[in-house]
Design an enzyme around this catalytic site. Structure first.
Site, PDB file in Angstrom:
ATOM      1  N   SER A  49       0.815  -1.208   0.000  1.00  0.00           N
ATOM      2  CA  SER A  49       0.000   0.000   0.000  1.00  0.00           C
ATOM      3  C   SER A  49       0.853   1.264   0.000  1.00  0.00           C
ATOM      4  CB  SER A  49      -0.951  -0.051   1.197  1.00  0.00           C
ATOM      5  OG  SER A  49      -2.056   0.759   0.938  1.00  0.00           O
ATOM      6  N   LYS A  76       4.098   2.116  -2.555  1.00  0.00           N
ATOM      7  CA  LYS A  76       4.430   3.347  -3.283  1.00  0.00           C
ATOM      8  C   LYS A  76       5.876   3.739  -2.934  1.00  0.00           C
ATOM      9  CE  LYS A  76      -0.150   5.199  -1.815  1.00  0.00           C
ATOM     10  NZ  LYS A  76      -1.247   4.776  -2.578  1.00  0.00           N
ATOM     11  N   TRP A  86     -10.251   0.596  -4.628  1.00  0.00           N
ATOM     12  CA  TRP A  86      -9.707   1.926  -4.293  1.00  0.00           C
ATOM     13  C   TRP A  86      -8.305   2.074  -4.894  1.00  0.00           C
ATOM     14  CZ3 TRP A  86     -11.047   6.539  -2.825  1.00  0.00           C
ATOM     15  CH2 TRP A  86     -10.218   7.368  -2.071  1.00  0.00           C
ATOM     16  N   HIS A 116      -7.250  -5.902   0.551  1.00  0.00           N
ATOM     17  CA  HIS A 116      -6.100  -5.004   0.496  1.00  0.00           C
ATOM     18  C   HIS A 116      -5.006  -5.537   1.437  1.00  0.00           C
ATOM     19  CE1 HIS A 116      -4.135  -1.100   0.117  1.00  0.00           C
ATOM     20  NE2 HIS A 116      -4.184  -0.896   1.418  1.00  0.00           N
TER      21      HIS A 116
HETATM   22  C1  GCU Z   1      -5.321   4.879   2.190  1.00  0.00           C
HETATM   23  C2  GCU Z   1      -4.776   5.689   1.036  1.00  0.00           C
HETATM   24  C3  GCU Z   1      -4.032   4.804   0.041  1.00  0.00           C
HETATM   25  C4  GCU Z   1      -3.007   3.957   0.744  1.00  0.00           C
HETATM   26  C5  GCU Z   1      -3.650   3.206   1.873  1.00  0.00           C
HETATM   27  C6  GCU Z   1      -2.675   2.365   2.724  1.00  0.00           C
HETATM   28  O1  GCU Z   1      -6.360   4.056   1.747  1.00  0.00           O
HETATM   29  O2  GCU Z   1      -5.843   6.366   0.437  1.00  0.00           O
HETATM   30  O3  GCU Z   1      -3.397   5.597  -0.944  1.00  0.00           O
HETATM   31  O4  GCU Z   1      -2.377   3.105  -0.157  1.00  0.00           O
HETATM   32  O5  GCU Z   1      -4.283   4.102   2.751  1.00  0.00           O
HETATM   33  O6  GCU Z   1      -1.516   2.709   2.842  1.00  0.00           O
HETATM   34  O7  GCU Z   1      -3.138   1.359   3.291  1.00  0.00           O
END
Ligand code: GCU
Length: 415
Positions: free
Chosen positions: A250, A254, A341, A392
Site C-alpha cells: 500500500s 508506493k 480503491w 487489500h
Molecule cells: C489509504 C490511502 C491509500 C493507501 C492506503 C494504505 O487508503 O488512500 O493511498 O495506499 O491508505 O496505505 O493502506
C-alpha cells in the site's frame, strides 16, 4: 418555483451523498468536485507521457540514452515535482548492533537487532531494524527487506498498531532468504504534523520549520531509510547485498517503488496493492485520485504536489514512469478484487506501459496487454503481476508468486 435559493436549500437538505457504492467501494468527494469512480465505462480517455521521449522531444533509441540522459532527467523531475529530493543537510547515520540472538526461530536463524541513529545528540532519532539470517546458510543469503506498518518480528509490538502485518518470516528464512524489516513510521511519523520532528526536522537549517520547496516528503524519507538499511546490509558478510528485494504494501508499496527508482542497488521491488501515486495510473479516473492524495496525505509528497489536484494530465509522468525507473530490475505488482480503491486494473496497465523501457533494456515485459485471469500470476518476465481474489493485503498466494518470481531472478531454487 425553484429559484437559486430553492436549489441551494434543496442541496443542503437533500439526501446525504453516499460514502460507498453498491459494492462497498469507498466514495470520496474531493474539493475539486471529483467523486470516486468505479465504472470502467466512465474512466474516460487519457494519454500517458512516453517514457522513451526526452524532455527536448527526441526519442530514446538505445539503453545508453535511457541510462545516461532520460533516467536522470526523470529522477530530477520526480524529485522536484512529486517525491522531493534528499536535502543537502540529511542527517548522519550510525548503525549499531544492539543484540544478537544465535537461535532465533527455534534455531533456524540468527537474529540481529540493529539500531540506526539518525543525527546525533539530543535530537537524534532511532530506527530499529530486525535482521534474520538463515542459520545454515553456506553462502551470503539474498535478502527480503520489508517496510512494515507494525514493529518488525523480534521487537515488542506497540499497544496500538495502525495495521498488523502478517509476516511469514519462518517461511522466508526456510526458503534461504535473510529477512530484514523496520516500522516505517518509527523515525518519521505519518500524519499532518510529521514535519515538526523526525528525520525531516534533523535536516533543517536555522529557522527552517518544514522541508523547503522540492525537498523530501515523507515517502522519500522512508525510501531514504530503506537505502540506509541497504548501506548496512552491504557491510554484513552473511548476506548478499546485491540480491535485496524490497517489499512494501500500500503506501509502503508506493514508497518501495520510489526507493527502487532512486537507488539502483535494490535488486527487485514488490509493490503490493500500491494504488494511487504508487503502481496505478493516476490519469485513469478509477478509485483513489490525485485529488484525494493531495487532500488527505499531502505530507507524503513535495509541498507543491496539491497543485496537481484536478490537473492529472500535467503530472510529469505516471506510475508507468516510476516502474520504468526501476528497469531493468524486476518489479512485481499485486492488486486485490476487494481493493478497487487502489485500481488493480490501472496497476496492470501501468506495467504494460512500462514494457517499452524494459524491452529497450533487453528484458521481458509483463507478457500481456489484457488483464489476466484472477489468481493467475504473470511472472515469466521482469515485470510481474498478480490480481488476487481478496482484500487489500499481501495474501499467501502473493507471497508464493513473489518467491517464484524472485527465485528466478535471484537464482534461488527451493520450495
Ligand atoms: C489509504 C490511502 C491509500 C493507501 C492506503 C494504505 O487508503 O488512500 O493511498 O495506499 O491508505 O496505505 O493502506
Amino acid at each position: 418555483m425553484v429559484g437559486w435559493a430553492g436549489g441551494l436549500v434543496a442541496a443542503e437538505t437533500g439526501p446525504a451523498r453516499p460514502k460507498q457504492d453498491a459494492k462497498g467501494n469507498p466514495i470520496r468527494y474531493a474539493a475539486t468536485g471529483h467523486a470516486s469512480n468505479y465504472d470502467e465505462t466512465k474512466v474516460g480517455r487519457y494519454v500517458l507521457p512516453d517514457p522513451l521521449v526526452l524532455a527536448n522531444g527526441r526519442p530514446v533509441r538505445d539503453a545508453a540514452t535511457w541510462s545516461n540522459v532520460r533516467r536522470p532527467e526523470l529522477i530530477a523531475v520526480y524529485e522536484r515535482e512529486i517525491f522531493g529530493a534528499v536535502p543537502a543537510g540529511a542527517p548522519s547515520v550510525r548503525a549499531e548492533v544492539v543484540a544478537t540472538e544465535a537461535d532465533a526461530l527455534g534455531g533456524k536463524a540468527v537474529r540481529k537487532q540493529v539500531v540506526f541513529h539518525f543525527g546525533a545528540g539530543e535530537r537524534a532519532v532511532a530506527l530499529n531494524v530486525s535482521l534474520y539470517v538463515p542459520a545454515k546458510a553456506a553462502k551470503p543469503a539474498p535478502v527480503v527487506l520489508q517496510l512494515l506498518f507494525s514493529n518488525p518480528p523480534g521487537i515488542p509490538q506497540l499497544a496500538k498498531m495502525p495495521f498488523n502485518d502478517a509476516v511469514p518470516v519462518e517461511d522466508i528464512v526456510g526458503r534461504g532468504y535473510a529477512y530484514a524489516a523496520f516500522r516505517y513510521s518509527e523515525a518519521q511519523g505519518d500524519h499532518a504534523k510529521t514535519s515538526e520532528g523526525g528525520v525531516q526536522a534533523l535536516a533543517y537549517g536555522p529557522g527552517q520549520t518544514r522541508p523547503a520547496a522540492g525537498e523530501w516528503g515523507t515517502m522519500a524519507v522512508w525510501a531514504w531509510m530503506a537505502s540506509r538499511v541497504l548501506d548496512y546490509l552491504e557491510t554484513e558478510p552473511t548476506v548478499d547485498a546485491k540480491r535485496v528485494a524490497l517489499v512494501g504494501h500500500s503506501r509502503l508499496g508506493k514508497t518501495a517503488l520510489w526507493a527502487g527508482a532512486r537507488d539502483p542497488r535494490f535488486a527487485l521491488v514488490f509493490a503490493s496493492c500500491a494504488g494511487e501515486m504508487g503502481a496505478s495510473l493516476a490519469r485513469r479516473d478509477y478509485g483513489e485520485s490525485v485529488d484525494d492524495v493531495a487532500a488527505n496525505f499531502p505530507w507524503w509528497l513535495v509541498a507543491t504536489f496539491p497543485k496537481y489536484a484536478g490537473r492529472w494530465n500535467e503530472l510529469p509522468g505516471d506510475s508507468h514512469t516510476v516502474i520504468a525507473l526501476n528497469a531493468p530490475r524486476p518489479v512485481f505488482v499485486t492488486g486485490g478484487t476487494e481493493d478497487q480503491w487502489a485500481d488493480p486494473h490501472g496497476e496492470f496497465l501501468a506495467l504494460v506501459a512500462a514494457g517499452p523501457v524494459y524491452r529497450l533494456l533487453g528484458q521481458k515485459d509483463v507478457g500481456a496487454t489484457v488483464l489476466p485471469a484472477l489468481d493467475v500470476p504473470l511472472i515469466s518476465g521482469s515485470l510481474g503481476f498478480l490480481y488476487h481474489t481478496g482484500k487489500h493485503v499481501i495474501t499467501a498466494g502473493d507471497w508464493r508468486a513473489f518467491f517464484e518470481f524472485t527465485g528466478r531472478h535471484f537464482g534461488v531454487t527451493g520450495r
